[in-house]
Write a protein that holds these residues in place. Structure first.
Motif, PDB file in Angstrom:
ATOM      1  N   UNK A 350     -37.663  14.557 -29.789  1.00 31.06           N
ATOM      2  CA  UNK A 350     -37.332  14.524 -28.922  1.00 31.06           C
ATOM      3  C   UNK A 350     -36.165  14.294 -28.230  1.00 31.06           C
ATOM      4  N   UNK A 351     -35.077  12.998 -29.783  1.00 36.72           N
ATOM      5  CA  UNK A 351     -33.836  12.921 -29.725  1.00 36.72           C
ATOM      6  C   UNK A 351     -32.769  14.561 -29.949  1.00 36.72           C
ATOM      7  N   UNK A 352     -32.739  15.413 -30.545  1.00 35.37           N
ATOM      8  CA  UNK A 352     -32.456  16.849 -30.941  1.00 35.37           C
ATOM      9  C   UNK A 352     -32.230  17.191 -29.851  1.00 35.37           C
ATOM     10  N   UNK A 353     -33.466  17.366 -28.710  1.00 32.24           N
ATOM     11  CA  UNK A 353     -33.856  17.846 -27.337  1.00 32.24           C
ATOM     12  C   UNK A 353     -32.569  17.849 -26.613  1.00 32.24           C
ATOM     13  N   UNK A 354     -32.629  16.251 -26.301  1.00 28.64           N
ATOM     14  CA  UNK A 354     -32.309  15.498 -25.499  1.00 28.64           C
ATOM     15  C   UNK A 354     -30.320  15.992 -25.398  1.00 28.64           C
ATOM     16  N   UNK A 355     -29.915  15.505 -26.510  1.00 30.12           N
ATOM     17  CA  UNK A 355     -28.906  15.111 -27.354  1.00 30.12           C
ATOM     18  C   UNK A 355     -28.422  17.578 -27.029  1.00 30.12           C
ATOM     19  N   UNK A 356     -29.070  18.309 -27.149  1.00 26.82           N
ATOM     20  CA  UNK A 356     -28.829  19.498 -26.626  1.00 26.82           C
ATOM     21  C   UNK A 356     -28.859  19.708 -25.131  1.00 26.82           C
ATOM     22  N   UNK A 357     -29.310  18.818 -24.766  1.00 27.75           N
ATOM     23  CA  UNK A 357     -29.962  18.932 -22.294  1.00 27.75           C
ATOM     24  C   UNK A 357     -28.487  18.771 -22.367  1.00 27.75           C
TER      25      UNK A 357
END
Ligand SMILES: [Zn+2]
Length: 437
Positions: A350-357
């Motif tokens: 979740x953290x990885x993809x929120x950081x990208x978003x």
């Protein structure tokens, strides 16, 4: 060759004349004429010479009389030729003035062409355009109307009338003119799109589809436009068929619409839903992924989720991961995957993809998800509040916005629910309102 032949002919005639003169001189004979108390004594050769001279003299006088009689006609013809030439010059200069937007010159040259050229069907286009340019709509309408009466100018007349009707917002009248112009059978570049849009907006989708078939035959619509319009028409056909309970036709039309224009999100969502209902889940997922690669949109994530509404959070993560892998640039994919990962308690993912978003498109929705992550993973209320502090100033989420009236709508529709413009809804981020100075 020709001068030699002419010389030979001349020599021959001369020889015959000399022979005749010698023959007559050898046979002088005598002639006496009594007429009205006169008496003439002469020889035969002199009499013949006198008759010849008289014939030549009469022929000369006749020729001179004819030349004098023809002179006024020739002058008139020359004058008429000059008028026509000046008329055509005024016509072409006038059209150039229209193109340059020179209202005054266009009007003046139009009057001049009208005066010099008797045929109003020739000067009609210039007169109509000049009138339009100077805001004289009634005169422009009258001139375009006059052009429709003549076969050669009918197309331009109808097209001009159609454009005037569109300008004053009378779509029924515009559709009538467009249909008549189209029926003339010319390639009619630019008319096909207008006619299609007018028919579609009037809800005449069957006629609109027939226009596309004809446009394809006449090769007067670009390939991309043809496919996009075809997709719109097929999408509407599918909507109608579904509403009337014809499930097979609805499915077939939706699939064709998706194939015609894979960028049309609504067609992909509809095709996926109807394919899924028909038990074709693989094809449904493929339709979603094809469109996701070209035009990623949150509605496609929803459509993907709707294919398996009862799956576990982990299965959902896997399903959405397929979308992210198919188009890693799509921000909506990272947001959706982070949300699914939160539900599956996969904090790292979740953290990885929120950081990208948040790096690519920081919106309120993303900040809210980041706050949720801080709360659910580590119960870190301070970090959550820090993220929520960004929400108020965050750029707005993308939305369906009308390119004609600028208003937003909840979902896509073939025409704007506010201003009824056809095919005007774009998925984009609203422009930020500038803060007051
Ligand atoms: Zn609108």
């Amino acid at each position: 060759m020709r001068p030699v032949r002419r010389l030979l002919g001349f020599v021959l005639v001369l020889a015959v004349l000399v022979a005749a003169a010698v023959w007559l001189a050898d046979r002088p004979g005598a002639v006496t004429i009594h007429w009205l108390g006169w008496r003439v004594d002469t020889s035969v050769p002199v009499l013949i010479a006198a008759i010849l001279a008289a014939v030549l003299a009469v022929a000369g006088v006749l020729k001179a009389v004819r030349a004098v009689l023809a002179a006024p006609g020739r002058l008139l013809a020359a004058r008429r030729g000059r008028r026509t030439r000046d008329g055509y010059r005024a016509l072409s200069d006038g059209l150039a003035a229209v193109a340059a937007g020179d209202r005054k010159a266009a009007r003046k040259l139009s009057h001049r062409a009208d005066r010099l050229l008797a045929d109003q069907s020739l000067t009609g286009l210039l007169a109509a355009q000049a009138a339009e340019l100077s805001g004289d709509v009634a005169e422009a309408e009258r001139r375009f109307g006059a052009m429709t009466a003549r076969q050669e100018t009918a197309f331009l007349g109808l097209k001009g009338s159609m454009e005037l009707a569109l300008k004053r917002g009378d779509r029924d009248q515009a559709l009538d003119f467009a249909r008549r112009a189209w029926a003339l059978g010319q390639p009619a570049d630019g008319l096909a799109a207008t006619l299609f849009q007018l028919q579609a907006r009037a809800g005449q989708w069957a006629e609109a589809e027939a226009t596309l078939d004809e446009a394809k035959k006449r090769d007067c619509l670009s390939g991309a436009d043809l496919l996009h319009y075809r997709a719109l028409a097929l999408h509407e056909r599918s909507v109608l068929a579904e509403a009337e309970g014809r499930a097979d036709e609805a499915l077939a039309a939706a699939v064709k619409a998706h194939q015609a224009d894979p960028m049309l999100v609504a067609a992909a969502v509809r095709a996926a839903r109807l394919l899924h209902r028909a038990g074709k889940e693989r094809k449904a997922a493929q339709a979603i992924i094809t469109t996701w690669q070209a035009a990623p949109h949150p509605a496609l994530v929803e459509a993907m989720v709707a294919l398996a509404p009862a799956e576990t959070p982990l299965q959902r993560v896997k399903r959405i991961d397929r979308l992210v892998k198919a188009n890693p640039d799509a921000v909506d994919g990272h947001v959706a995957l982070a949300e699914a990962a939160l539900a599956a308690r996969l904090w790292g993912q979740a953290r990885t993809h929120l950081a990208l978003a948040v790096e690519k498109r920081p919106t309120a929705g993303t900040y809210v998800l980041l706050a949720r992550l801080e709360r659910e993973e580590g119960r870190d209320e301070a970090a959550a509040q820090a993220w929520l502090g960004h929400v108020a100033g965050a750029p707005p989420e993308p939305a369906w916005l009308c390119s004609a009236c600028g208003k937003g709508t909840d979902g896509w529709a073939v025409s704007c629910p506010h201003c009824h413009a056809l095919d005007s809804l774009d998925w984009r981020q609203p422009l930020l309102a500038l803060p007051p100075a």
